[in-house]
Design a protein around this motif. Structure first.
Motif, PDB file in Angstrom:
ATOM      1  N   LYS A   4       0.859  -1.187   0.000  1.00  0.00           N
ATOM      2  CA  LYS A   4       0.000   0.000   0.000  1.00  0.00           C
ATOM      3  C   LYS A   4       0.895   1.236   0.000  1.00  0.00           C
ATOM      4  CE  LYS A   4      -4.099  -1.711   2.348  1.00  0.00           C
ATOM      5  NZ  LYS A   4      -5.011  -1.569   1.243  1.00  0.00           N
ATOM      6  N   ASN A   5       0.374   2.318  -0.558  1.00  0.00           N
ATOM      7  CA  ASN A   5       1.047   3.603  -0.414  1.00  0.00           C
ATOM      8  C   ASN A   5       0.782   4.100   1.006  1.00  0.00           C
ATOM      9  OD1 ASN A   5       1.867   3.810  -3.213  1.00  0.00           O
ATOM     10  ND2 ASN A   5      -0.284   4.174  -3.686  1.00  0.00           N
ATOM     11  N   VAL A   6       1.731   4.837   1.545  1.00  0.00           N
ATOM     12  CA  VAL A   6       1.600   5.343   2.915  1.00  0.00           C
ATOM     13  C   VAL A   6       1.892   6.834   2.938  1.00  0.00           C
ATOM     14  CG1 VAL A   6       2.490   5.190   5.282  1.00  0.00           C
ATOM     15  CG2 VAL A   6       2.365   3.124   3.868  1.00  0.00           C
ATOM     16  N   VAL A   7       1.004   7.586   3.597  1.00  0.00           N
ATOM     17  CA  VAL A   7       1.294   8.968   3.943  1.00  0.00           C
ATOM     18  C   VAL A   7       1.597   8.950   5.437  1.00  0.00           C
ATOM     19  CG1 VAL A   7       0.398  11.307   4.196  1.00  0.00           C
ATOM     20  CG2 VAL A   7      -0.114   9.996   2.135  1.00  0.00           C
ATOM     21  N   ARG A  64       7.018  19.585  11.981  1.00  0.00           N
ATOM     22  CA  ARG A  64       5.894  19.040  11.218  1.00  0.00           C
ATOM     23  C   ARG A  64       6.369  18.657   9.818  1.00  0.00           C
ATOM     24  NH1 ARG A  64       0.855  19.911  12.646  1.00  0.00           N
ATOM     25  NH2 ARG A  64       1.376  21.858  13.730  1.00  0.00           N
ATOM     26  N   SER A  65       6.227  17.373   9.492  1.00  0.00           N
ATOM     27  CA  SER A  65       6.755  16.839   8.236  1.00  0.00           C
ATOM     28  C   SER A  65       5.867  15.705   7.744  1.00  0.00           C
ATOM     29  CB  SER A  65       8.173  16.296   8.430  1.00  0.00           C
ATOM     30  OG  SER A  65       9.041  17.293   8.930  1.00  0.00           O
ATOM     31  N   THR A  66       5.831  15.526   6.417  1.00  0.00           N
ATOM     32  CA  THR A  66       5.049  14.458   5.797  1.00  0.00           C
ATOM     33  C   THR A  66       5.914  13.712   4.798  1.00  0.00           C
ATOM     34  OG1 THR A  66       3.021  15.760   6.023  1.00  0.00           O
ATOM     35  CG2 THR A  66       2.964  13.934   4.455  1.00  0.00           C
ATOM     36  N   PHE A  67       5.761  12.384   4.800  1.00  0.00           N
ATOM     37  CA  PHE A  67       6.510  11.521   3.896  1.00  0.00           C
ATOM     38  C   PHE A  67       5.533  10.618   3.158  1.00  0.00           C
ATOM     39  CE2 PHE A  67       9.092  12.719   7.467  1.00  0.00           C
ATOM     40  CZ  PHE A  67      10.299  13.076   6.880  1.00  0.00           C
ATOM     41  N   VAL A  68       5.681  10.532   1.845  1.00  0.00           N
ATOM     42  CA  VAL A  68       4.889   9.603   1.049  1.00  0.00           C
ATOM     43  C   VAL A  68       5.791   8.441   0.674  1.00  0.00           C
ATOM     44  CG1 VAL A  68       3.565   9.264  -1.065  1.00  0.00           C
ATOM     45  CG2 VAL A  68       3.393  11.438   0.160  1.00  0.00           C
ATOM     46  N   ILE A  69       5.318   7.240   1.005  1.00  0.00           N
ATOM     47  CA  ILE A  69       6.084   6.017   0.779  1.00  0.00           C
ATOM     48  C   ILE A  69       5.276   5.142  -0.171  1.00  0.00           C
ATOM     49  CG2 ILE A  69       7.052   3.990   1.924  1.00  0.00           C
ATOM     50  CD1 ILE A  69       6.969   6.064   4.490  1.00  0.00           C
ATOM     51  N   ASP A  70       5.931   4.658  -1.223  1.00  0.00           N
ATOM     52  CA  ASP A  70       5.205   3.868  -2.221  1.00  0.00           C
ATOM     53  C   ASP A  70       4.997   2.429  -1.764  1.00  0.00           C
ATOM     54  OD1 ASP A  70       7.533   2.400  -2.836  1.00  0.00           O
ATOM     55  OD2 ASP A  70       7.934   3.518  -4.666  1.00  0.00           O
ATOM     56  N   LYS A  71       4.318   1.647  -2.576  1.00  0.00           N
ATOM     57  CA  LYS A  71       3.937   0.273  -2.224  1.00  0.00           C
ATOM     58  C   LYS A  71       5.133  -0.647  -1.981  1.00  0.00           C
ATOM     59  CE  LYS A  71      -0.483   0.554  -4.541  1.00  0.00           C
ATOM     60  NZ  LYS A  71      -1.421  -0.044  -5.483  1.00  0.00           N
ATOM     61  N   ALA A  90       8.985   8.295  -1.656  1.00  0.00           N
ATOM     62  CA  ALA A  90       8.686   8.920  -2.937  1.00  0.00           C
ATOM     63  C   ALA A  90       8.695  10.444  -2.851  1.00  0.00           C
ATOM     64  CB  ALA A  90       7.318   8.443  -3.442  1.00  0.00           C
ATOM     65  N   LYS A  91       8.288  10.999  -1.705  1.00  0.00           N
ATOM     66  CA  LYS A  91       8.172  12.458  -1.575  1.00  0.00           C
ATOM     67  C   LYS A  91       8.253  12.825  -0.109  1.00  0.00           C
ATOM     68  CE  LYS A  91       6.841  16.649  -3.001  1.00  0.00           C
ATOM     69  NZ  LYS A  91       7.770  17.537  -3.654  1.00  0.00           N
TER      70      LYS A  91
END
Length: 156
Positions: free
Chosen positions: A30-33, A120-127, A132-133
């Motif tokens: 799954k993608n994860v935020v 405060r930070s956000t990370f997008v992780i691919d499957k 990824a970002k």
């Protein structure tokens, strides 16, 4: 380990609001935020959590899981979830292990006082588990929409 877009996202294990220990690798496929925030029940963190709540279905339709992390204890996370009907897991990082892995445990200044806390930070992780970002020093206004747009355009 340095956090870098294009590399595997650092794995960790933390206690979740569902009572279980959760690892980042549990979400493979799954993608994860993954978003780090300073404190439950504060104005900016509440706005951010409610923005994720309001767009939760849109993230779910993109096969994307939202996970929030802060140093707050389990009971405070549970009250935060209950008060604002948050449909996603919050993880307890009271020893800031994940925050340090993701390099978001920083020296902060407020009204002339210095202290350590979450940037405060956000990370997008691919499957596949690749970072990824990333967004650091996040401004809450419009950020969740920006993260959703990134997932739509890049990970579907």
């Amino acid at each position: 380990m340095t956090v870098e877009v294009g590399n595997l996202a650092p794995d960790f294990e933390l206690k979740a609001t569902n009572g279980e220990n959760v690892r980042l690798t549990d979400f493979r496929g799954k993608n994860v935020v993954l978003y780090f925030y300073p404190k439950d029940m504060t104005p900016g963190c509440t706005t951010q959590a409610c923005d994720f709540r309001d767009l939760h279905q849109s993230f779910t339709e993109l096969d994307c899981v939202i996970v929030g992390i802060s140093p707050d204890p389990q009971d405070k996370h549970e009250k935060f979830i209950e008060k604002y009907s948050l449909p996603f897991l919050l993880l307890v990082d009271d020893e800031h292990k994940a925050a340090e892995l993701y390099e978001v445990w920083k020296l902060k200044k407020n009204f002339g006082k210095e202290y350590m806390g979450i940037e405060r930070s956000t990370f997008v992780i691919d499957k596949e588990g690749t970072l990824a970002k990333e967004w650091r020093k996040v401004k809450v206004q419009g950020h969740v929409e920006q993260a959703l747009q990134y997932v739509k355009e890049n990970l579907v």
